[in-house]
Design a protein around this motif. Structure first.
Motif, PDB file in Angstrom:
ATOM      1  N   PRO A 424      12.569  -1.336  -4.311  1.00 31.21           N
ATOM      2  CA  PRO A 424      11.863  -2.173  -3.329  1.00 31.21           C
ATOM      3  C   PRO A 424      10.776  -1.411  -2.572  1.00 31.21           C
ATOM      4  N   LEU A 425      10.985  -0.130  -2.362  1.00 28.45           N
ATOM      5  CA  LEU A 425       9.964   0.670  -1.687  1.00 28.45           C
ATOM      6  C   LEU A 425       8.732   0.827  -2.566  1.00 28.45           C
ATOM      7  N   LEU A 426       8.956   1.015  -3.861  1.00 27.01           N
ATOM      8  CA  LEU A 426       7.843   1.083  -4.805  1.00 27.01           C
ATOM      9  C   LEU A 426       7.120  -0.261  -4.859  1.00 27.01           C
ATOM     10  N   GLN A 427       7.894  -1.352  -4.845  1.00 32.93           N
ATOM     11  CA  GLN A 427       7.292  -2.684  -4.881  1.00 32.93           C
ATOM     12  C   GLN A 427       6.442  -2.934  -3.630  1.00 32.93           C
ATOM     13  N   GLU A 428       6.900  -2.412  -2.501  1.00 29.48           N
ATOM     14  CA  GLU A 428       6.132  -2.549  -1.270  1.00 29.48           C
ATOM     15  C   GLU A 428       4.790  -1.847  -1.398  1.00 29.48           C
ATOM     16  N   LEU A 429       4.800  -0.677  -1.999  1.00 28.28           N
ATOM     17  CA  LEU A 429       3.551   0.054  -2.220  1.00 28.28           C
ATOM     18  C   LEU A 429       2.661  -0.667  -3.215  1.00 28.28           C
ATOM     19  N   GLU A 430       3.267  -1.264  -4.234  1.00 27.92           N
ATOM     20  CA  GLU A 430       2.496  -2.031  -5.219  1.00 27.92           C
ATOM     21  C   GLU A 430       1.811  -3.229  -4.561  1.00 27.92           C
ATOM     22  N   GLY A 431       2.496  -3.840  -3.582  1.00 28.64           N
ATOM     23  CA  GLY A 431       1.911  -4.976  -2.880  1.00 28.64           C
ATOM     24  C   GLY A 431       0.776  -4.561  -1.975  1.00 28.64           C
ATOM     25  N   GLU A 432       0.882  -3.378  -1.422  1.00 24.75           N
ATOM     26  CA  GLU A 432      -0.134  -2.909  -0.480  1.00 24.75           C
ATOM     27  C   GLU A 432      -1.369  -2.364  -1.180  1.00 24.75           C
ATOM     28  N   PHE A 433      -1.171  -1.686  -2.302  1.00 24.24           N
ATOM     29  CA  PHE A 433      -2.291  -1.083  -3.036  1.00 24.24           C
ATOM     30  C   PHE A 433      -2.365  -1.724  -4.431  1.00 24.24           C
ATOM     31  N   GLN A 434      -3.279  -2.656  -4.574  1.00 25.11           N
ATOM     32  CA  GLN A 434      -3.375  -3.391  -5.840  1.00 25.11           C
ATOM     33  C   GLN A 434      -4.698  -3.083  -6.548  1.00 25.11           C
ATOM     34  N   PRO A 435      -4.658  -2.524  -7.776  1.00 27.97           N
ATOM     35  CA  PRO A 435      -3.433  -2.086  -8.460  1.00 27.97           C
ATOM     36  C   PRO A 435      -3.010  -0.695  -7.971  1.00 27.97           C
ATOM     37  N   LEU A 436      -1.725  -0.414  -8.016  1.00 30.38           N
ATOM     38  CA  LEU A 436      -1.215   0.890  -7.598  1.00 30.38           C
ATOM     39  C   LEU A 436      -1.421   1.890  -8.734  1.00 30.38           C
ATOM     40  N   LYS A 437      -2.265   2.880  -8.483  1.00 25.79           N
ATOM     41  CA  LYS A 437      -2.531   3.938  -9.469  1.00 25.79           C
ATOM     42  C   LYS A 437      -2.216   5.270  -8.789  1.00 25.79           C
ATOM     43  N   ILE A 438      -1.272   6.025  -9.347  1.00 19.58           N
ATOM     44  CA  ILE A 438      -0.811   7.241  -8.674  1.00 19.58           C
ATOM     45  C   ILE A 438      -0.895   8.453  -9.594  1.00 19.58           C
ATOM     46  N   ARG A 439      -0.853   9.645  -8.972  1.00 24.02           N
ATOM     47  CA  ARG A 439      -0.863  10.894  -9.724  1.00 24.02           C
ATOM     48  C   ARG A 439       0.311  11.783  -9.324  1.00 24.02           C
ATOM     49  N   LEU A 440       1.150  11.305  -8.389  1.00 25.04           N
ATOM     50  CA  LEU A 440       2.354  12.032  -7.997  1.00 25.04           C
ATOM     51  C   LEU A 440       3.394  11.033  -7.530  1.00 25.04           C
ATOM     52  N   MET A 441       4.657  11.300  -7.897  1.00 21.42           N
ATOM     53  CA  MET A 441       5.761  10.501  -7.378  1.00 21.42           C
ATOM     54  C   MET A 441       6.890  11.439  -6.968  1.00 21.42           C
ATOM     55  N   GLY A 442       7.468  11.153  -5.816  1.00 22.81           N
ATOM     56  CA  GLY A 442       8.577  11.952  -5.322  1.00 22.81           C
ATOM     57  C   GLY A 442       9.671  11.056  -4.784  1.00 22.81           C
ATOM     58  N   LEU A 443      10.897  11.572  -4.798  1.00 28.91           N
ATOM     59  CA  LEU A 443      12.056  10.852  -4.289  1.00 28.91           C
ATOM     60  C   LEU A 443      12.880  11.842  -3.479  1.00 28.91           C
ATOM     61  N   ARG A 444      13.208  11.455  -2.240  1.00 26.32           N
ATOM     62  CA  ARG A 444      13.948  12.350  -1.348  1.00 26.32           C
ATOM     63  C   ARG A 444      15.109  11.613  -0.719  1.00 26.32           C
TER      64      ARG A 444
END
Length: 618
Positions: A424-444
């Motif tokens: 759901p956190l990733l989906q929130e980011l996808e909704g905010e930045f359309q399209p979501l294009k990233i170069r780093l992903m982290g999980l803590r």
């Protein structure tokens, strides 16, 4: 009109901005050993031209402009303070100094041992021919390089394509962590003989307290003991180490970098020697001072730690209590003398992250999230830990860093649960930045508890983050994080923060021609008087989720303000990344989220304002 070949010089302000940006682009590893004879001005010019026009360059340029504006505010505050009678503040600070002096401990002999260009040195054991050619370990971003490469200005944390421009003959090697871990164990087999409670700061460095060893060997001096340690490490592992000897860990860390490679440096255990060393020491040489804090200090006339005392009253007013305490301790050369195994530290979080080529699309993003969750599960199982709060971090293709956090009703550690709560956190980011294009992903994961039977809260474990081992990361960052990483502007005094916030709001109003900005003279021409409903809307206030300031209920104003606040977060998060520090997430209160969501679908809503930042999850 000037011809192309005879362009007029840029205004002084613009040229100054370019120079500060060039310095910033040199990166966090500017003071790494082996850079002493490098023409940094030339290197800065090459990096500037090679990255110009890229998304990274634009991001750094914007960051530099914002820092310049903040420094202007700091200087205005400094000028005001200089007009006041600060004698009471001087007396107060002198009392602080006297109290700190009374706590000074000069009884311990602390050693910091640091392997020389560790990953590169290990690779050279397998391929000796690489010792005489420039070589780096890593691909997209260099984790380290040998001293031949450093002669060209190449350094850890640098983009591979930039390094290639600085040194076209540079040889790249892939990372091989099992090989590095095995070699690190060989180094520790020697260290444990001199201090059974040594502290492994990272895969390639450690702190030792050799006070006890010296008591057992009264015929040896600290210098002789450290020479013996270095000699045994070289014989046992075939790689060299450098060392610093000092009364505390902070000074020992700085000292180990003085005579690299394959050397040692001692700061004697007396106050006069300590103060003599710190007074001429550049502020950037101490962990906790990064590019941002260095530039702020330089702007107010502090380039060495000796500059702190003459300006002690003003500095104590410009910076927060936490930052001022840090400055004072560094000036006095104070630091911790307690050295013990990392297993005795309490772990507050555990995380993993990876960098890759631009990634987008629901399928690839979810696949990457599953893989990241699986990596984190391995670390959690290995350490016997679970956590109650999960955080997803991404770096956009524009180099902006964003994090989303969620508190859970129970502690989790499995990859399935981690993915379930992170999605759901990733989906929130996808909704905010359309399209979501990233170069780093982290999980803590934070809010840690032990999963081992009979063990409660974690007081018996500490582990360095997996991602930190990928570079020559720093260790003793005081107090727990780089001061560059505090949010928002947390190392500045409240007065400076307030003035900065007012400047942001004023600039936002002026740029959008909102009445009230720039003295109330900016108006939108030919606009009819507002109707009663419009006037009511103007009276409504929306709270910024980043800085909690009340703003006019206007989509354009709100969006512009939040964009600015988010970019301020990005500045700190980028710096944290380079220092290996933990991201601080500012979470919007649940009540505000519900209020924002309640506005969705209301007449007149166009997906702007609050709706843009708190989209309902699909």
């Amino acid at each position: 009109m000037a011809s192309e070949g005879n362009k007029p010089p840029p205004p002084p302000e613009k040229e100054q901005g370019r120079n500060s940006l060039r310095h910033s682009l040199l990166g966090p590893s500017l003071l790494k050993a082996g850079q002493d004879k490098v023409d940094q001005k030339k290197v800065g010019e090459i990096i500037y031209n090679a990255s110009k026009g890229s998304k990274f360059f634009k991001h750094e340029e914007k960051r530099d402009e914002q820092l310049t504006k903040r420094i202007e505010i700091i200087l205005r505050r400094k000028k005001h303070l200089e007009s006041l009678d600060l004698s009471p503040q001087i007396r107060k600070v002198d009392e602080e100094i006297a109290a700190l002096e009374a706590s000074r401990d000069l009884s311990q002999i602390i050693v910091h041992v640091d392997c020389d260009a560790f990953y590169a040195s290990v690779e050279e054991l397998d391929r000796p021919e690489l010792k005489v050619v420039p070589m780096a370990v890593g691909g997209g971003v260099l984790t380290t390089c040998n001293y031949k490469a450093r002669e060209f200005g190449v350094r850890s944390g640098m983009a591979g394509y930039i390094a290639k421009q600085l040194c076209p003959q540079l040889v790249f090697l892939p990372l091989s962590f099992p090989k590095y871990t095995a070699k690190a164990e060989e180094v520790r087999e020697v260290l444990v003989k001199y201090d059974g409670r040594y502290e492994a700061a990272s895969v390639d460095e450690a702190f030792l307290n050799i006070t006890g060893y010296l008591e057992d060997h009264p015929d040896m001096t600290p210098d002789q003991v450290v020479e013996q340690i270095r000699r045994e490490v070289l014989e046992h592992t075939k790689i060299s180490v450098s060392a610093g000897i000092a009364p505390n860990a902070r000074l020992a860390k700085v000292a180990s970098n003085q005579n690299k490679p394959n050397g040692q440096f001692r700061i004697p255990n007396d106050r006069e020697s300590v103060m003599s060393f710190t007074c001429t020491l550049p502020v950037r040489k101490v962990n906790g001072v990064g590019r941002v804090f260095e530039r702020e200090l330089s702007a107010v006339g502090v380039t060495t730690w000796g500059d702190v005392h003459p300006q002690r009253a003003i500095l104590s007013k410009l910076f927060s209590e936490k930052a001022w305490s840090f400055l004072l301790n560094c000036y006095l050369g104070l630091g911790r003398t307690s050295i013990h195994p990392v297993a005795e530290y309490e772990r507050k979080s555990l995380g993993t992250e990876s960098t890759f080529k631009d990634l987008s699309g629901a399928g690839p993003l979810r696949e990457k999230l599953r893989a990241t969750a699986a990596e984190l599960e391995k670390d959690l199982k290995k350490t016997g830990l679970a956590g109650r709060t999960v955080t997803v971090k991404v770096k956009l293709h524009t180099y902006q860093v964003h994090s989303r956090q969620k508190a859970l009703h129970r502690a989790v550690f499995s990859k399935e649960d981690l993915y379930l709560h992170a999605l759901p956190l990733l989906q929130e980011l996808e909704g905010e930045f359309q399209p979501l294009k990233i170069r780093l992903m982290g999980l803590r994961i934070t809010g840690l508890v032990s999963t081992r039977k009979g063990v409660g809260r974690i007081g018996d474990f500490f582990k360095r983050d997996a991602q930190v081992e990928e570079g020559e990361a720093e260790w003793e960052v005081w107090p727990e994080e780089s001061l560059d990483g505090l949010l928002p502007s947390g190392h500045l005094s409240q007065e400076v923060e307030d003035e900065e916030q007012l400047a942001i709001e004023e600039a936002t109003k002026v740029s959008l021609n909102v009445p009230g900005g720039g003295g109330g003279t900016n108006t939108i021409p030919d606009q009819p008087p507002p109707s009663p409903p419009q006037m009511a809307a103007k009276e409504e206030k929306w709270e910024c989720p980043i800085c909690a300031r009340s703003l006019p209920a206007d989509d354009a104003v709100f969006n512009e303000h939040v964009d600015f606040c988010l970019s301020r977060e990005t500045i700190r998060e980028v710096v944290q990344e380079s220092a290996g520090a933990e991201v601080v997430v500012v979470k919007e209160p649940e009540r505000k989220r519900k209020e924002a969501k309640a506005r969705l679908g209301k007449p007149g809503s166009k997906g702007g304002g609050m709706d843009r930042y708190f989209l309902k999850l699909q």
